[in-house]
Motif scaffolding. Structure first.
Motif, PDB file in Angstrom:
ATOM      1  N   PHE A 251      26.777   5.377  18.201  1.00 25.94           N
ATOM      2  CA  PHE A 251      25.804   6.360  18.615  1.00 25.94           C
ATOM      3  C   PHE A 251      24.450   6.348  17.388  1.00 25.94           C
ATOM      4  O   PHE A 251      23.387   6.648  17.743  1.00 25.94           O
ATOM      5  N   VAL A 252      24.713   5.671  16.277  1.00 26.58           N
ATOM      6  CA  VAL A 252      23.585   5.943  15.272  1.00 26.58           C
ATOM      7  C   VAL A 252      22.448   4.692  15.940  1.00 26.58           C
ATOM      8  O   VAL A 252      21.368   5.306  16.097  1.00 26.58           O
ATOM      9  N   PRO A 253      22.882   3.444  16.215  1.00 22.17           N
ATOM     10  CA  PRO A 253      21.770   2.894  16.981  1.00 22.17           C
ATOM     11  C   PRO A 253      20.949   3.300  18.177  1.00 22.17           C
ATOM     12  O   PRO A 253      19.939   3.200  18.183  1.00 22.17           O
ATOM     13  N   LEU A 254      21.955   4.206  19.030  1.00 21.77           N
ATOM     14  CA  LEU A 254      21.368   4.725  20.135  1.00 21.77           C
ATOM     15  C   LEU A 254      20.338   5.804  19.847  1.00 21.77           C
ATOM     16  O   LEU A 254      19.358   6.201  20.371  1.00 21.77           O
ATOM     17  N   ASP A 255      20.966   6.617  18.684  1.00 26.70           N
ATOM     18  CA  ASP A 255      19.962   7.671  18.150  1.00 26.70           C
ATOM     19  C   ASP A 255      18.560   6.995  17.767  1.00 26.70           C
ATOM     20  O   ASP A 255      17.535   7.768  17.894  1.00 26.70           O
ATOM     21  N   VAL A 256      18.715   5.935  16.824  1.00 27.52           N
ATOM     22  CA  VAL A 256      17.419   5.295  16.400  1.00 27.52           C
ATOM     23  C   VAL A 256      16.590   4.946  17.667  1.00 27.52           C
ATOM     24  O   VAL A 256      15.255   5.151  17.732  1.00 27.52           O
ATOM     25  N   ILE A 257      17.080   4.210  18.695  1.00 26.26           N
ATOM     26  CA  ILE A 257      16.197   4.025  19.691  1.00 26.26           C
ATOM     27  C   ILE A 257      15.810   5.139  20.364  1.00 26.26           C
ATOM     28  O   ILE A 257      14.443   5.088  21.158  1.00 26.26           O
ATOM     29  N   CYS A 258      16.650   6.235  20.737  1.00 26.36           N
ATOM     30  CA  CYS A 258      16.044   7.412  21.532  1.00 26.36           C
ATOM     31  C   CYS A 258      14.876   8.063  20.637  1.00 26.36           C
ATOM     32  O   CYS A 258      13.943   8.814  21.344  1.00 26.36           O
ATOM     33  N   GLN A 259      15.072   8.234  19.702  1.00 25.04           N
ATOM     34  CA  GLN A 259      14.185   8.970  18.570  1.00 25.04           C
ATOM     35  C   GLN A 259      12.946   8.230  18.516  1.00 25.04           C
ATOM     36  O   GLN A 259      11.641   8.999  18.447  1.00 25.04           O
ATOM     37  N   ARG A 260      12.874   6.982  18.246  1.00 28.44           N
ATOM     38  CA  ARG A 260      11.555   6.234  18.267  1.00 28.44           C
ATOM     39  C   ARG A 260      10.852   6.462  19.820  1.00 28.44           C
ATOM     40  O   ARG A 260       9.482   6.630  19.624  1.00 28.44           O
ATOM     41  N   LEU A 261      11.648   6.324  20.794  1.00 30.44           N
ATOM     42  CA  LEU A 261      11.141   6.795  22.134  1.00 30.44           C
ATOM     43  C   LEU A 261      10.177   8.187  22.267  1.00 30.44           C
ATOM     44  O   LEU A 261       9.443   8.360  22.757  1.00 30.44           O
ATOM     45  N   MET A 262      11.108   9.257  21.470  1.00 29.86           N
ATOM     46  CA  MET A 262      10.661  10.543  21.434  1.00 29.86           C
ATOM     47  C   MET A 262       9.226  10.661  20.685  1.00 29.86           C
ATOM     48  O   MET A 262       8.427  11.520  21.271  1.00 29.86           O
ATOM     49  N   VAL A 263       9.229  10.092  19.586  1.00 30.90           N
ATOM     50  CA  VAL A 263       8.078  10.188  18.764  1.00 30.90           C
ATOM     51  C   VAL A 263       6.977   9.157  19.049  1.00 30.90           C
ATOM     52  O   VAL A 263       5.670   9.233  18.250  1.00 30.90           O
ATOM     53  N   GLN A 264       7.087   8.268  20.109  1.00 28.63           N
ATOM     54  CA  GLN A 264       6.089   7.392  20.107  1.00 28.63           C
ATOM     55  C   GLN A 264       4.811   8.022  20.830  1.00 28.63           C
ATOM     56  O   GLN A 264       4.938   9.024  21.574  1.00 28.63           O
ATOM     57  N   GLY A 265       3.591   7.557  20.228  1.00 29.30           N
ATOM     58  CA  GLY A 265       2.489   8.160  20.563  1.00 29.30           C
ATOM     59  C   GLY A 265       1.849   9.120  19.469  1.00 29.30           C
ATOM     60  O   GLY A 265       0.664   9.532  19.631  1.00 29.30           O
ATOM     61  N   LEU A 266       2.722   9.529  18.533  1.00 28.32           N
ATOM     62  CA  LEU A 266       2.303  10.348  17.601  1.00 28.32           C
ATOM     63  C   LEU A 266       1.631   9.584  16.396  1.00 28.32           C
ATOM     64  O   LEU A 266       1.778   8.238  16.425  1.00 28.32           O
ATOM     65  N   PRO A 267       0.695  10.088  15.810  1.00 30.52           N
ATOM     66  CA  PRO A 267      -0.125   9.471  14.798  1.00 30.52           C
ATOM     67  C   PRO A 267       0.956   8.674  13.880  1.00 30.52           C
ATOM     68  O   PRO A 267       1.656   9.091  13.341  1.00 30.52           O
ATOM     69  N   GLY A 268       0.539   7.462  13.635  1.00 33.65           N
ATOM     70  CA  GLY A 268       1.148   6.454  12.886  1.00 33.65           C
ATOM     71  C   GLY A 268       2.480   5.842  13.568  1.00 33.65           C
ATOM     72  O   GLY A 268       3.186   4.959  12.800  1.00 33.65           O
ATOM     73  N   MET A 269       2.761   6.267  14.798  1.00 44.35           N
ATOM     74  CA  MET A 269       4.101   5.740  15.356  1.00 44.35           C
ATOM     75  C   MET A 269       3.681   4.532  16.405  1.00 44.35           C
ATOM     76  O   MET A 269       2.888   4.862  17.101  1.00 44.35           O
ATOM     77  N   ALA A 270       4.561   3.621  16.452  1.00 44.83           N
ATOM     78  CA  ALA A 270       4.521   2.676  17.495  1.00 44.83           C
ATOM     79  C   ALA A 270       4.681   3.045  18.623  1.00 44.83           C
ATOM     80  O   ALA A 270       5.291   3.990  19.196  1.00 44.83           O
ATOM     81  N   THR A 271       4.421   2.387  19.726  1.00 42.97           N
ATOM     82  CA  THR A 271       4.551   2.674  21.157  1.00 42.97           C
ATOM     83  C   THR A 271       5.493   1.416  21.701  1.00 42.97           C
ATOM     84  O   THR A 271       5.393   0.279  21.070  1.00 42.97           O
ATOM     85  N   TYR A 272       6.217   1.927  22.639  1.00 50.00           N
ATOM     86  CA  TYR A 272       7.288   0.855  23.193  1.00 50.00           C
ATOM     87  C   TYR A 272       7.320   1.035  24.769  1.00 50.00           C
ATOM     88  O   TYR A 272       6.878   1.970  25.263  1.00 50.00           O
ATOM     89  N   ARG A 273       7.832  -0.038  25.326  1.00 49.08           N
ATOM     90  CA  ARG A 273       7.791  -0.175  26.994  1.00 49.08           C
ATOM     91  C   ARG A 273       9.099   0.156  27.245  1.00 49.08           C
ATOM     92  O   ARG A 273       9.240   0.244  28.426  1.00 49.08           O
ATOM     93  N   GLY A 274      10.080   0.448  26.438  1.00 46.25           N
ATOM     94  CA  GLY A 274      11.432   0.834  26.689  1.00 46.25           C
ATOM     95  C   GLY A 274      12.290   0.555  25.822  1.00 46.25           C
ATOM     96  O   GLY A 274      12.030   0.063  24.772  1.00 46.25           O
ATOM     97  N   PRO A 275      13.695   1.160  25.920  1.00 49.21           N
ATOM     98  CA  PRO A 275      14.569   0.835  24.862  1.00 49.21           C
ATOM     99  C   PRO A 275      14.703  -0.445  24.476  1.00 49.21           C
ATOM    100  O   PRO A 275      14.911  -0.672  23.218  1.00 49.21           O
ATOM    101  N   PHE A 276      14.838  -1.626  25.507  1.00 51.45           N
ATOM    102  CA  PHE A 276      15.077  -2.964  24.824  1.00 51.45           C
ATOM    103  C   PHE A 276      13.828  -3.244  24.118  1.00 51.45           C
ATOM    104  O   PHE A 276      13.987  -4.258  23.117  1.00 51.45           O
TER     105      PHE A 276
END
Length: 274
Positions: A150-175
């Motif tokens: 679950f820790v890697p899954l949390d990392v992936i989901c949280q990166r998706l949740m905060v993308q678009g905020l200042p200083g945060m990267a954007t992603y095309r999906g979980p992969f």
């Protein structure tokens, strides 16, 4: 609480069960039904709570400018800027990705609880203490096994949740998250916050299950039920007792989990490094 509900629903599907028969027993459990019901309940629960997780994660990320806003204000702002998809960002990844983890968590929980009950039979302790200890050990073991997934899954989901905020990267999906994190931070990046999780979430999970087992036992006793009682609890009674015990257990464990969750989230979205 959904784990307990899944197990109790699987075993106590009829209203007229004696209390002793309503207790979860891994050997007589319908494991296919147990895992299917658990998956359905977890997914429904996750869907209902996911907007809260998105709001909480954004509030914990100071760079997003939400840290000093109320939860309702953050919720309204996300709706205005991103619409309904914004408050469910990362839900698909969480819902689908968590299925194998749930099987791992539920199986390790029930198997370890059954073993703990078996080996504590001859110990000089009260029935309530034995139930609390067995549930606590099971929660600890389950947390240790499931955290590796679950820790890697949390990392992936949280990166998706905060993308678009200042200083945060954007992603095309979980992969794409996995690819970028591994490329820039190595495999270690996917396990950011793992140490904090193991040191804190595992004891908190053990506390939750210990409190849940002890509270449920105390409530049944206060209602006049005993392990050897022939008095049969109704299905509504089972649900109310489980919900009450789960609420009490959640209040106990949240004392540990809330501050630590903030630290873990900041580690996993790469706000600061240790």
């Amino acid at each position: 609480m959904a784990v307990a509900a899944a197990a109790e629903t699987s075993e106590a599907s009829t209203a007229g069960l004696a209390l002793a028969e309503a207790n979860i027993n891994w050997e007589r459990l319908d494991k296919t039904r147990f895992h299917v019901i658990g998956a359905v309940l977890f997914t429904a629960q996750q869907g209902a709570l996911h907007p809260t997780a998105v709001v909480k994660t954004r509030m914990q990320v100071a760079e997003g400018g939400f840290s000093h806003m109320s939860g309702f204000a953050v919720f309204r702002r996300i709706l205005r800027s991103d619409g309904i998809p914004g408050i469910f960002r990362g839900f698909g990844t969480t819902a689908v990705g968590a299925l194998p983890g749930r099987v791992l968590a539920l199986t390790s929980l029930e198997v370890s609880k059954e073993m703990a009950f078996k080996y504590s039979e001859h110990l000089d302790m009260s029935e309530a203490s034995r139930i609390a200890v067995a549930n606590g050990i099971a929660g600890l073991v389950s947390s240790i096994f499931s955290s590796s997934y679950f820790v890697p899954l949390d990392v992936i989901c949280q990166r998706l949740m905060v993308q678009g905020l200042p200083g945060m990267a954007t992603y095309r999906g979980p992969f794409d998250v996995i690819n970028k994190v591994v490329r820039t931070e190595g495999l270690r990046g996917l396990y950011r916050g793992f140490g904090v999780t193991m040191l804190t979430q595992s004891p908190a999970t053990a506390l939750w299950w210990s409190a849940y087992g002890g509270a449920q036992h105390a409530i049944w006793r206060s209602l006049g039920y005993g392990i050897d009682s022939q008095k049969k609890p109704s299905q509504p009674e089972l649900v109310v007792v489980q919900a009450t015990a789960g609420t009490m257990a959640g209040a106990c464990s949240s004392i540990i989990t809330t501050p630590i969750d903030t630290i873990k989230t900041r580690l996993q979205v790469n706000i600061f490094l240790f």
